[in-house]
Enzyme design. Sequence first.
Site, PDB file in Angstrom:
ATOM      1  N   GLY A  50       1.014  -1.012  -0.255  1.00 43.31           N
ATOM      2  CA  GLY A  50       0.083  -0.153  -0.290  1.00 43.31           C
ATOM      3  C   GLY A  50       1.203   1.061   0.115  1.00 43.31           C
ATOM      4  O   GLY A  50       0.171   1.797  -0.863  1.00 43.31           O
ATOM      5  N   CYS A  51       1.660   1.643   0.592  1.00 47.10           N
ATOM      6  CA  CYS A  51       2.672   2.637   0.559  1.00 47.10           C
ATOM      7  C   CYS A  51       3.357   2.457   0.106  1.00 47.10           C
ATOM      8  O   CYS A  51       3.485   4.213  -0.948  1.00 47.10           O
ATOM      9  CB  CYS A  51       3.844   1.755   2.282  1.00 47.10           C
ATOM     10  SG  CYS A  51       3.254   2.266   3.200  1.00 47.10           S
ATOM     11  N   THR A  52       3.503   1.266  -0.724  1.00 43.22           N
ATOM     12  CA  THR A  52       4.481   2.086  -2.651  1.00 43.22           C
ATOM     13  C   THR A  52       3.805   2.064  -3.377  1.00 43.22           C
ATOM     14  O   THR A  52       3.659   3.210  -3.955  1.00 43.22           O
ATOM     15  CB  THR A  52       5.068   0.101  -2.938  1.00 43.22           C
ATOM     16  OG1 THR A  52       6.307  -0.213  -1.984  1.00 43.22           O
ATOM     17  CG2 THR A  52       5.569   0.403  -4.597  1.00 43.22           C
TER      18      THR A  52
END
Length: 153
Positions: A50-52
């Site tokens: 998700g952060c990527t």
Amino acid sequence: MFWNKPELLPVGSPAPDFSVQDHLGRTVTLADLRGQRTILYWYPKADTPGCTKEACGFRDRFAVLVGAGRIYGVSFDTPEKNRRFAEKFQLPFPLLCDVTREMSVAYRACRSRHSWFPARITYVVGPDGRIEHAERVGNIGASVEATVGRLRR
């Protein structure tokens, strides 16, 4: 606790002061943001799916932000971990390393300095240092689009 999230800073309120290192070891403060609109987005952990997706979403729209404002990602990760993340995905903006969690507590991304991860939230800070927009992110793609749109207005 995940179900007991702190309220976000209210729109119109002054952005809390902070001083943290970015992924290249440079100190960044609230005073550095003055004069330009700024996106501050919190992500739980570098180099996770998700952060990527969120970081790469901002990266892919970075060209349209030039001249409209700045963007900073914020996490509890160390400068080294964030540096590897930024290099791996060619992120053209700084990643702030709130290893003490003081900035995140002040911006209500977490409840305490003992939190494991910050919540996924986004603020737009105006050139006057006041909160223009505050959002708890649910849909990452839609949030990135909407946030970039807000900065371009």
